[in-house]
Design a protein around this motif. Sequence first.
Motif, PDB file in Angstrom:
ATOM      1  N   SER A   6      40.049  50.497  31.039  1.00  0.00           N
ATOM      2  CA  SER A   6      39.650  49.093  30.973  1.00  0.00           C
ATOM      3  C   SER A   6      38.216  48.980  31.472  1.00  0.00           C
ATOM      4  N   TRP A   7      37.617  47.819  31.236  1.00  0.00           N
ATOM      5  CA  TRP A   7      36.234  47.573  31.650  1.00  0.00           C
ATOM      6  C   TRP A   7      36.177  46.264  32.435  1.00  0.00           C
ATOM      7  N   PRO A   8      36.744  46.237  33.643  1.00  0.00           N
ATOM      8  CA  PRO A   8      36.745  45.006  34.440  1.00  0.00           C
ATOM      9  C   PRO A   8      35.381  44.750  35.072  1.00  0.00           C
ATOM     10  N   LEU A   9      35.245  43.575  35.663  1.00  0.00           N
ATOM     11  CA  LEU A   9      34.031  43.272  36.409  1.00  0.00           C
ATOM     12  C   LEU A   9      33.895  44.229  37.583  1.00  0.00           C
ATOM     13  N   ASP A  10      32.668  44.569  37.900  1.00  0.00           N
ATOM     14  CA  ASP A  10      32.408  45.480  39.009  1.00  0.00           C
ATOM     15  C   ASP A  10      33.019  44.928  40.294  1.00  0.00           C
ATOM     16  N   GLY A  11      33.761  45.769  40.999  1.00  0.00           N
ATOM     17  CA  GLY A  11      34.393  45.354  42.245  1.00  0.00           C
ATOM     18  C   GLY A  11      35.849  44.954  42.093  1.00  0.00           C
ATOM     19  N   HIS A  12      36.319  44.804  40.840  1.00  0.00           N
ATOM     20  CA  HIS A  12      37.716  44.411  40.624  1.00  0.00           C
ATOM     21  C   HIS A  12      38.610  45.645  40.719  1.00  0.00           C
ATOM     22  N   ASP A  13      39.648  45.561  41.530  1.00  0.00           N
ATOM     23  CA  ASP A  13      40.566  46.683  41.756  1.00  0.00           C
ATOM     24  C   ASP A  13      41.933  46.329  41.185  1.00  0.00           C
ATOM     25  N   GLU A  14      42.295  46.960  40.067  1.00  0.00           N
ATOM     26  CA  GLU A  14      43.561  46.647  39.410  1.00  0.00           C
ATOM     27  C   GLU A  14      44.755  47.127  40.227  1.00  0.00           C
ATOM     28  N   VAL A  15      44.565  48.181  41.014  1.00  0.00           N
ATOM     29  CA  VAL A  15      45.644  48.648  41.886  1.00  0.00           C
ATOM     30  C   VAL A  15      45.990  47.578  42.910  1.00  0.00           C
ATOM     31  N   GLU A  16      44.974  46.890  43.411  1.00  0.00           N
ATOM     32  CA  GLU A  16      45.190  45.834  44.394  1.00  0.00           C
ATOM     33  C   GLU A  16      46.012  44.694  43.803  1.00  0.00           C
ATOM     34  N   PHE A  18      48.479  44.870  41.759  1.00  0.00           N
ATOM     35  CA  PHE A  18      49.903  45.201  41.729  1.00  0.00           C
ATOM     36  C   PHE A  18      50.412  45.818  43.032  1.00  0.00           C
ATOM     37  N   ARG A  19      49.557  45.899  44.046  1.00  0.00           N
ATOM     38  CA  ARG A  19      49.905  46.639  45.263  1.00  0.00           C
ATOM     39  C   ARG A  19      51.187  46.132  45.923  1.00  0.00           C
ATOM     40  N   PHE A  20      51.300  44.832  46.117  1.00  0.00           N
ATOM     41  CA  PHE A  20      52.414  44.287  46.891  1.00  0.00           C
ATOM     42  C   PHE A  20      53.589  43.833  46.024  1.00  0.00           C
ATOM     43  N   THR A  21      53.514  44.101  44.724  1.00  0.00           N
ATOM     44  CA  THR A  21      54.640  43.769  43.845  1.00  0.00           C
ATOM     45  C   THR A  21      55.275  45.027  43.253  1.00  0.00           C
ATOM     46  N   GLN A  22      54.868  46.201  43.732  1.00  0.00           N
ATOM     47  CA  GLN A  22      55.455  47.441  43.244  1.00  0.00           C
ATOM     48  C   GLN A  22      56.965  47.442  43.471  1.00  0.00           C
ATOM     49  N   GLY A  23      57.703  47.847  42.444  1.00  0.00           N
ATOM     50  CA  GLY A  23      59.155  47.905  42.555  1.00  0.00           C
ATOM     51  C   GLY A  23      59.855  46.603  42.230  1.00  0.00           C
ATOM     52  N   GLU A  24      59.085  45.550  41.932  1.00  0.00           N
ATOM     53  CA  GLU A  24      59.701  44.269  41.602  1.00  0.00           C
ATOM     54  C   GLU A  24      59.876  44.137  40.091  1.00  0.00           C
ATOM     55  N   MET A  25      60.754  43.231  39.699  1.00  0.00           N
ATOM     56  CA  MET A  25      61.090  43.058  38.289  1.00  0.00           C
ATOM     57  C   MET A  25      59.855  42.689  37.466  1.00  0.00           C
ATOM     58  N   GLY A  26      59.692  43.405  36.351  1.00  0.00           N
ATOM     59  CA  GLY A  26      58.616  43.093  35.420  1.00  0.00           C
ATOM     60  C   GLY A  26      57.257  43.645  35.789  1.00  0.00           C
ATOM     61  N   TYR A 132      55.675  35.960  37.063  1.00  0.00           N
ATOM     62  CA  TYR A 132      56.012  35.112  38.209  1.00  0.00           C
ATOM     63  C   TYR A 132      55.836  35.869  39.521  1.00  0.00           C
ATOM     64  N   ASN A 133      56.264  37.141  39.544  1.00  0.00           N
ATOM     65  CA  ASN A 133      56.108  37.935  40.766  1.00  0.00           C
ATOM     66  C   ASN A 133      54.636  38.111  41.130  1.00  0.00           C
ATOM     67  N   MET A 134      53.790  38.294  40.114  1.00  0.00           N
ATOM     68  CA  MET A 134      52.350  38.366  40.370  1.00  0.00           C
ATOM     69  C   MET A 134      51.842  37.049  40.947  1.00  0.00           C
ATOM     70  N   TYR A 135      52.271  35.951  40.339  1.00  0.00           N
ATOM     71  CA  TYR A 135      51.820  34.628  40.779  1.00  0.00           C
ATOM     72  C   TYR A 135      52.278  34.344  42.206  1.00  0.00           C
ATOM     73  N   LYS A 136      53.503  34.733  42.501  1.00  0.00           N
ATOM     74  CA  LYS A 136      54.047  34.547  43.851  1.00  0.00           C
ATOM     75  C   LYS A 136      53.225  35.320  44.880  1.00  0.00           C
ATOM     76  N   ASP A 137      52.666  36.445  44.447  1.00  0.00           N
ATOM     77  CA  ASP A 137      51.836  37.264  45.333  1.00  0.00           C
ATOM     78  C   ASP A 137      50.392  36.770  45.382  1.00  0.00           C
ATOM     79  N   GLY A 138      50.097  35.716  44.613  1.00  0.00           N
ATOM     80  CA  GLY A 138      48.761  35.132  44.675  1.00  0.00           C
ATOM     81  C   GLY A 138      47.851  35.458  43.509  1.00  0.00           C
TER      82      GLY A 138
END
Length: 257
Positions: A6-16, A18-26, A132-138
């Motif tokens: 992917s080609w995100p904006l500089d400084g954007h961390d895609e791992v971050e 999904f960091r706190f939603t790992q293992g959740e549905m979807g 929804y899980n992403m949204y719940k995490d902010g």
Amino acid sequence: MILKDSWPLDGHDEVEVFRFTQGEMGIPEVYAQYTVEHGKKGAWVEEEIRKIFLLEEIEFIYQGSKDTQSKGPNSQVEKETQSKIENQEEDVKMENRVHKRLILKTECCKFQTAAGPYQFLEGMLHGMMGHYNMYKDGWLHRDVSDGNVLLLPEPEIRKPLTRFECTKNLTKCVGVISDGDQAIRWRELDRELGKHRSGTLPYISRRVLNAWNKNQSVLHTFADDLEAFFWVILCVLLNIGDGRQSLTVDEGRWLHK
């Protein structure tokens, strides 16, 4: 192992994202992300990363879909990529985007490969639950499309979404939402962000499109992403019908215009 570029904006961390939603549905399982170096240095870096992750045979996917293959400048993938809109105003400075590579465990495929209506709808529901899980995490995804809402070839166990009565016993996940490269912290929305345009054109909500047509600033919301799921469902079903040559003339015109 799956690699996604992917080609995100500089400084954007895609791992971050999904960091706190790992293992959740979807939600897909994400290992790491790194900046792709080009030239001789890039070849050395790639070799070292492959050694670290023991990636002797690794699948490469573009824009998050296993079964998508690039076939030159007119490929469907590149057409979709070109239709992504971000900061189209002429007076906006050139964005600094960086070539990133995400390492995932979760293998995915497009919804056109669904075995039938039940798997199709179940996978789409699980993708919505992931949103929804992403949204719940902010996080607000902002790029719901048929390349980012994907099926799993085999069910995977996830934590149930206990917020709703109808989902609290669901643990077998068959669909995920991926590609967090345009996701933002929705609690940090401001008017400046309203000038930024994001999304994949066929799936953007009518509210956002109408604002863009009037050259107005508009804040992307959770409701706009939900409408995008509707357009994903419609477009995927029409593409399936097109492959079976079962569309009406009007449906075919709408799909290909």
